[in-house]
Scaffold this active site. Structure first.
Site, PDB file in Angstrom:
ATOM      1  CG  ASN A 104      -3.480   2.006  -1.275  1.00  0.00           C
ATOM      2  OD1 ASN A 104      -2.275   1.885  -1.348  1.00  0.00           O
ATOM      3  ND2 ASN A 104      -4.036   3.164  -0.962  1.00  0.00           N
ATOM      4  CB  THR A 128      -0.927   0.061   1.235  1.00  0.00           C
ATOM      5  OG1 THR A 128      -0.119   0.240   2.395  1.00  0.00           O
ATOM      6  CG2 THR A 128      -1.756  -1.198   1.372  1.00  0.00           C
ATOM      7  CB  CYS A 129       0.179   4.594  -1.310  1.00  0.00           C
ATOM      8  SG  CYS A 129       0.401   4.048  -2.989  1.00  0.00           S
ATOM      9  CG  ASP A 130      -0.081   4.168   5.653  1.00  0.00           C
ATOM     10  OD1 ASP A 130       0.984   4.387   6.282  1.00  0.00           O
ATOM     11  OD2 ASP A 130      -1.196   4.480   6.087  1.00  0.00           O
TER      12      ASP A 130
END
Ligand code: PLP
Length: 376
Positions: free
Chosen positions: A366, A323-325
Site C-alpha cells: 500500500n 492498509t486496505c487488507d
C-alpha cells in the site's frame, strides 16, 4: 518504556511509525542473563532484531550469535563478530549457504534430518554439528516444535551417522517454544537430552554440548517469571540429570534480549464509530500487521499501549492497521480499551516491541515504507 526512550520521543517527536530501542536495556538484559547462567554461553538469536547497533553492543559484551541464514551471518560478520562466535542455527539451509558459512570460518551447524546432515557433510566437511530435538512446548505462546526437531530415536541414529560422515557430533539442541512462561518445558527437555547423551556414550560418541534454545519471555501485559526463576529450574534439572559433569550449555535468547528494550511509536490515523449508537470504536494506527506487527497474528502477542490520555474515561476498541487488507486487524477478540478522548493525530506508543518487529515489516505494501528505526 525506559527514560531514555521517553526523552527521545518527547524531544525529537520522530515521524511515525518507528521503533525506538534503548541499547542500554539490551545490555542490562544480557548482563542479567549472564549472571543468572554463569556457566552458559549466550548465542543471541539474530532474527529477533538484526540491527547493527544491537549486534555490536552484544558483541562488545562477549555475546555469541545464532544466525538463521547466510544473510544473517553476513550481518554479524559486517558488525565485526568473528566466525568462531557464530552458530548456523537453522535446520533448513541451502547448500551454498552452508558452503559460504564454512568458507567464512563458521564451524557449528544444526540439523534435524539425515538429508540436512548429508548436506552439511558435503559443504562443511569436518564441522561440528548438533541435532535439534523435537520437545514439548507447553506453556509457550509460539510453539516451534511442529516445524523443527528430530525424534529421539532418529537423533541418536543421526549423531552416530555424523561421525561416519567425518563430522564432529557435538551436541543436542531444542527450543521450548517462544514466550515461555515457565521453566518446566526446558526442564523436561533437559531430561530427554540427558538420556540421549547416555545412549550415545554407550555407542562410543561423547557429546559435549546441550543447547537450550530460546523461549525466555518479555513482559507484555501479564507478569512473567524473572530470568533467575528459569535459571533456578534449569540448574536443578542440569544437576539432577548430569550430576557433577555437565556438558557445555548454550542459550539462544532472542525475544528476552531485545523485547522490552524497544517501543514502537505510532499515530492514530482514524478513530471511528462504524455503527450508529455503538460504543465500539475502531482505532486505526499507522502500523499494522504489514508494518511489522506480525506477532499479532491470532492475537498471540498482546502488546500494551500508551496513549496521551491514559487514566481518563475509556471504551472498547478494535485496533487495526492502515492498509486496505481486511486481515490487517491487530486486536478484535482481545478486549482492549482506549480513552474516549483519543482521536486522529494522537500518538500511541506500543510497549515492549523490540523483538520480531523491524524485519517483519513489508517493503511497501500500500505504499507504506518499512518501519524506521532509532537506536539510542
Ligand atoms: C527463534 C529462535 C530462537 C530465539 O527464540 P526466542 O523465543 O525469541 O528466545 C532461538 N533459537 C532458535 C533456533 C530459533 O529459531
Amino acid at each position: 518504556m525506559t527514560p531514555k526512550i521517553a526523552d527521545f520521543l518527547a524531544a525529537e517527536k520522530p515521524p511515525t511509525p518507528c521503533l525506538v530501542l534503548d541499547l542500554d536495556r539490551v545490555e542490562q538484559n544480557f548482563r542479567a542473563m549472564r549472571a543468572a547462567f554463569p556457566d552458559g554461553r549466550i548465542y543471541y538469536a539474530v532474527k529477533a532484531n538484526p540491527a547493527r547497533p544491537v549486534l555490536q553492543r552484544l558483541d562488545a559484551l562477549g555475546s555469541r550469535f545464532d544466525a538463521a541464514s547466510w544473510e544473517e551471518i553476513e550481518l554479524c560478520l559486517q558488525a565485526g563478530v568473528t566466525a568462531d562466535r557464530i552458530s548456523f542455527g537453522n535446520t533448513i539451509k541451502k547448500a551454498n549457504a552452508i558452503r559460504a558459512a564454512a568458507l567464512a570460518g563458521i564451524d557449528l551447524f544444526v540439523f534435524d534430518s539425515s538429508e540436512e546432515l548429508e548436506k552439511i557433510a558435503q559443504n562443511a566437511p569436518g564441522a561440528r554439528v548438533f541435532c535439534r530435538l523435537a520437545v514439548g512446548t507447553v506453556g509457550s505462546v509460539f510453539p516451534l516444535a511442529r516445524k523443527f526437531g528430530a525424534g529421539t530415536e532418529l537423533a541418536a541414529e543421526l549423531l552416530l551417522r555424523a561421525r561416519e560422515l567425518g563430522l564432529q557430533p557435538y551436541g543436542l539442541s531444542f527450543h521450548a517454544g517462544s514466550q515461555q512462561t515457565s521453566a518446566e518445558a526446558h526442564e523436561a527437555a533437559i531430561g530427554q537430552v540427558a538420556m540421549l547423551f547416555d545412549e550415545l556414550e554407550q555407542a562410543g560418541v561423547r557429546l559435549r554440548m546441550i543447547n537450550l534454545g530460546g523461549g525466555f519471555p518479555t513482559r507484555y501485559q501479564e507478569e512473567i517469571p524473572a530470568i533467575e526463576n528459569f535459571a533456578h529450574g534449569i540448574d536443578r534439572a542440569m544437576r539432577f540429570h548430569f550430576g557433577n559433569h555437565p556438558p557445555e550449555m548454550f542459550l539462544e535468547p532472542g525475544r528476552y534480549m531485545v523485547g522490552d528494550a524497544g517501543v514502537v511509536s505510532t499515530e492514530v490515523v482514524l478513530a471511528s464509530h462504524r455503527l450508529k449508537n455503538d460504543p465500539l470504536r475502531w482505532v486505526y494506527l499507522d502500523i499494522g500487521k504489514f508494518g511489522g506487527l506480525s506477532e499479532t497474528e491470532n492475537e498471540a502477542t498482546r502488546y500494551e499501549f500508551r496513549t496521551p490520555y491514559d487514566g481518563t474515561e475509556d471504551g472498547p476498541v478494535i485496533i487495526a492497521g492502515p492498509t486496505c487488507d481486511s486481515a490487517d486487524i491487530l486486536y478484535e477478540k482481545t478486549a482492549y480499551r482506549m480513552p474516549l478522548a483519543l482521536r486522529d493525530g494522537d500518538r500511541v506508543e506500543i510497549l515492549a516491541a523490540g523483538a520480531y518487529v523491524t524485519t517483519y515489516a513489508s517493503t511497501g505494501f500500500n505504499g507504506f515504507k518499512p518501519l524506521a528505526e532509532h537506536y539510542l
